[in-house]
Design an enzyme around this catalytic site. Structure first.
Site, PDB file in Angstrom:
ATOM      1  N   HIS A 308       0.661  -2.511   6.310  1.00 48.19           N
ATOM      2  CA  HIS A 308      -0.466  -3.387   6.607  1.00 48.19           C
ATOM      3  C   HIS A 308      -1.380  -2.685   7.591  1.00 48.19           C
ATOM      4  CE1 HIS A 308      -2.779  -6.941   7.610  1.00 48.19           C
ATOM      5  NE2 HIS A 308      -2.287  -7.466   6.514  1.00 48.19           N
ATOM      6  N   ASP A 365       2.653 -10.248   0.757  1.00 50.03           N
ATOM      7  CA  ASP A 365       2.694 -10.191  -0.707  1.00 50.03           C
ATOM      8  C   ASP A 365       4.051  -9.814  -1.263  1.00 50.03           C
ATOM      9  OD1 ASP A 365       0.060 -10.893  -1.184  1.00 50.03           O
ATOM     10  OD2 ASP A 365      -0.624  -8.904  -0.631  1.00 50.03           O
TER      11      ASP A 365
HETATM   12  N1  ACO Z   1       4.108   3.041   0.492  1.00 55.27           N
HETATM   13  C1  ACO Z   1       4.227   4.335   0.888  1.00 55.27           C
HETATM   14  N2  ACO Z   1       3.512   4.881   1.898  1.00 55.27           N
HETATM   15  C2  ACO Z   1       2.634   4.096   2.529  1.00 55.27           C
HETATM   16  C3  ACO Z   1       2.447   2.735   2.186  1.00 55.27           C
HETATM   17  C4  ACO Z   1       3.224   2.210   1.122  1.00 55.27           C
HETATM   18  N3  ACO Z   1       3.096   0.942   0.740  1.00 55.27           N
HETATM   19  N4  ACO Z   1       1.502   2.191   2.982  1.00 55.27           N
HETATM   20  C5  ACO Z   1       1.102   3.163   3.812  1.00 55.27           C
HETATM   21  N5  ACO Z   1       1.775   4.327   3.546  1.00 55.27           N
HETATM   22  C6  ACO Z   1       1.675   5.592   4.284  1.00 55.27           C
HETATM   23  C7  ACO Z   1       0.409   6.351   3.925  1.00 55.27           C
HETATM   24  O1  ACO Z   1       0.612   7.251   2.840  1.00 55.27           O
HETATM   25  C8  ACO Z   1       0.122   7.062   5.227  1.00 55.27           C
HETATM   26  O2  ACO Z   1       1.001   8.166   5.317  1.00 55.27           O
HETATM   27  P1  ACO Z   1       0.507   9.537   6.070  1.00 55.27           P
HETATM   28  O3  ACO Z   1       0.273   9.143   7.501  1.00 55.27           O
HETATM   29  O4  ACO Z   1       1.627  10.490   5.875  1.00 55.27           O
HETATM   30  O5  ACO Z   1      -0.750   9.957   5.366  1.00 55.27           O
HETATM   31  C9  ACO Z   1       0.552   6.069   6.309  1.00 55.27           C
HETATM   32  O6  ACO Z   1       1.564   5.265   5.677  1.00 55.27           O
HETATM   33  C10 ACO Z   1      -0.556   5.176   6.813  1.00 55.27           C
HETATM   34  O7  ACO Z   1      -1.154   4.527   5.698  1.00 55.27           O
HETATM   35  P2  ACO Z   1      -2.703   4.250   5.547  1.00 55.27           P
HETATM   36  O8  ACO Z   1      -3.048   4.228   4.098  1.00 55.27           O
HETATM   37  O9  ACO Z   1      -3.469   5.176   6.435  1.00 55.27           O
HETATM   38  O10 ACO Z   1      -2.788   2.797   6.162  1.00 55.27           O
HETATM   39  P3  ACO Z   1      -3.941   1.769   5.901  1.00 55.27           P
HETATM   40  O11 ACO Z   1      -3.969   0.894   7.092  1.00 55.27           O
HETATM   41  O12 ACO Z   1      -5.211   2.471   5.548  1.00 55.27           O
HETATM   42  O13 ACO Z   1      -3.481   0.962   4.584  1.00 55.27           O
HETATM   43  C11 ACO Z   1      -2.450  -0.663   3.200  1.00 55.27           C
HETATM   44  C12 ACO Z   1      -2.885  -0.294   4.628  1.00 55.27           C
HETATM   45  C13 ACO Z   1      -3.654  -0.527   2.256  1.00 55.27           C
HETATM   46  C14 ACO Z   1      -2.009  -2.115   3.195  1.00 55.27           C
HETATM   47  C15 ACO Z   1      -1.300   0.274   2.756  1.00 55.27           C
HETATM   48  O14 ACO Z   1      -0.190   0.106   3.604  1.00 55.27           O
HETATM   49  C16 ACO Z   1      -0.883   0.053   1.295  1.00 55.27           C
HETATM   50  O15 ACO Z   1      -1.493   0.642   0.398  1.00 55.27           O
HETATM   51  N6  ACO Z   1       0.158  -0.817   1.039  1.00 55.27           N
HETATM   52  C17 ACO Z   1       0.563  -1.127  -0.327  1.00 55.27           C
HETATM   53  C18 ACO Z   1      -0.346  -2.190  -0.923  1.00 55.27           C
HETATM   54  C19 ACO Z   1      -0.154  -3.549  -0.290  1.00 55.27           C
HETATM   55  O16 ACO Z   1       0.959  -4.048  -0.151  1.00 55.27           O
HETATM   56  N7  ACO Z   1      -1.289  -4.183   0.059  1.00 55.27           N
HETATM   57  C20 ACO Z   1      -1.285  -5.553   0.599  1.00 55.27           C
HETATM   58  C21 ACO Z   1      -1.668  -5.554   2.034  1.00 55.27           C
HETATM   59  S1  ACO Z   1      -1.570  -7.172   2.678  1.00 55.27           S
HETATM   60  C22 ACO Z   1      -2.954  -7.921   2.144  1.00 55.27           C
HETATM   61  O17 ACO Z   1      -3.983  -7.359   1.945  1.00 55.27           O
HETATM   62  C23 ACO Z   1      -2.860  -9.310   1.879  1.00 55.27           C
END
Ligand code: ACO
Length: 433
Positions: A308, A365
């Protein structure tokens, strides 16, 4: 004394004011930075640490897992309130008195019907249209039926009528989208029922028989909708604010919010979680395989329902939903193998160095989809249910922005393209490849 921040650029110091929120959050006000420094802007891809507004609606502390609507903890609201009461709280700022609530509810029941021509729109969609696309268009199309709503500055009464219409018609539209997908006749609203009961009957009922209302399911739905009702400046809410800031009609701003919610990185994650769990269940690798896939830098796959932008400890909504999920499956005597897989996935991921290091926890979710599935909602409707829940939050945020007379949203950029160059005739151009 008011706190100030000093920014030093090439030996010159600039004093920036600090805005302190009611929970002692601090924001450095950079709105005059460009003029004072002769052109400096700030750069923050994805607005990871940029406050776009002050707001008195929702307080969220991602480090401590706190979420409050208008000061009330989410745990109390989800345990004691109804979705409609929470909608009132978000939009008008206070919990309603009994009389206020009755009047609000009555107003809503007067507007639950949608224009019959809307059915013609629904009939025209190809069978496999995603319901989020349909919902976004249907909500945008409502503006055509209420031209007086086109001017969002038309006065408090007119704005309030649009707000009531949106809240009243959304459950009808969501149910009708589902009915058309199924090829079933639509069900008209029954205004003697509560907001959620009415929705359940229109969604699952048939004109030929009485709908058997299950209080366990109604109560789970109330809770789910409350948990989704607002979440401060997330992707879809920021979209609603930015579209609304151009003084586009409220229907258009909400329609844009629905589109933003559709994506799997935002609201669409609830559908993606179930699709992922189904793939695991149907033998496309075990839990470890999917965790490894999510960790691989070569693979774009992410563990859906994990991570998140603001919660870096736990998502308080996920804690409430996880418990509700266990309860409802037990009460409905459902033994869902997907829940077992979800639990295994959670266990493996939470012990894994990759997820620990990046503070990646299950979000709202991760479990909501299992509850929706237990209630028999089709998977492609999950994000639509999120939109139904988020509607009061979008409206409240839009209303606050308009009342505060905030300026049009217009971010800056740092240009990295070509410098000025001369146009050449097509006959003289050489390929750069
Ligand atoms: N699975 C694997 N790796 C992940 C995940 C995941 N679900 N989420 C984040 N990471 C990793 C990224 O690859 C990144 O790694 P790095 O530092 O080695 O590059 C690190 O964790 C940070 O992630 P970011 O993408 O920079 O975090 P951001 O805050 O931009 O993204 C998000 C947040 C979009 C929710 C992300 O965690 C994600 O894509 N999750 C999966 C989709 C999801 O569940 N979305 C619902 C969110 S809740 C809502 O909107 C209601």
């Amino acid at each position: 004394m008011a706190e100030k921040v000093i920014l030093k650029i090439k030996k010159k110091e600039y004093e920036l004011p600090v805005v302190v929120g009611s929970e002692k959050e601090k924001g450095i006000d950079i709105s005059k930075l460009r003029g004072a420094t002769g052109g400096y802007t700030t750069l923050d891809y994805g607005f990871k640490n940029t406050g776009s507004t002050t707001s008195g609606i929702t307080f969220l502390n991602g480090e401590q897992g706190i979420l409050r609507y208008r000061g009330y903890p989410i745990e109390q609201l989800a345990g004691k309130s109804s979705f409609l009461e929470v909608a009132y709280l978000l939009i008008y700022g206070e919990l309603p008195t009994k009389a206020e609530f009755e009047s609000f509810k009555n107003e809503i029941t007067k507007h639950t019907l949608v224009h019959e021509d809307i059915r013609k729109f629904l009939d025209a969609y190809p069978e496999r249209t995603h319901p989020m696309g349909q919902l976004s268009s249907m909500i945008g199309s409502l503006a055509a039926f209420y031209p007086e709503s086109l001017d969002p500055n038309r006065g408090e009464d007119e704005v309030n009528r649009t707000i009531i219409r949106l809240l009243a018609k959304m459950p009808t539209l969501v149910s009708w989208i589902h009915k058309r997908h199924m090829g079933h006749p639509v069900i008209y609203p029954n205004n003697s029922l509560s907001y959620v009961e009415n929705f359940m009957r229109m969604f699952f009922g048939f004109p030929t028989e009485e709908y058997d209302m299950d209080p366990v399911i109604v109560s789970a739905m109330e809770k789910l909708l409350i948990l989704h009702a607002d979440h401060e400046q997330n992707c879809s809410t920021a979209t609603v604010r930015i579209v609304g800031s151009s003084h586009a009609p409220l229907y258009a701003a909400i329609s844009a919010g629905i589109s933003a919610l559709w994506g799997p990185l935002h609201g669409g994650a609830n559908q993606a979680v179930i699709e992922m769990l189904n793939q695991i269940h149907h033998g496309e690798g075990d839990v470890n395989h999917w965790v490894d896939k999510a960790k691989s830098k070569e693979d774009p796959f992410r563990l859906m329902g994990f991570g998140h932008r603001v919660y870096k400890n736990f998502d308080p909504r996920a804690n409430i939903i996880k418990k509700a999920c266990d309860d409802i499956l037990k009460k409905l005597k459902i033994d869902d193998p997907l829940l077992e897989i979800a639990k295994q996935l959670e266990e493996v991921a939470l012990k894994d160095e990759y997820f620990i290091k990046r503070n990646l926890y299950p979000n709202v979710d991760f479990y909501s989809g299992i509850i929706y599935k237990a209630i028999s909602f089709p998977t492609e409707m999950f994000t639509v249910l999120f939109a139904l829940g988020r509607l009061p939050g979008w409206i409240a945020q839009w209303k606050e922005m308009m009342t505060d007379k905030q300026p049009i949203g217009r971010p800056r950029q740092v240009y990295t393209g070509e410098n000025e160059r001369k146009y050449t005739a097509i006959s003289k151009r050489k390929s750069k490849k």
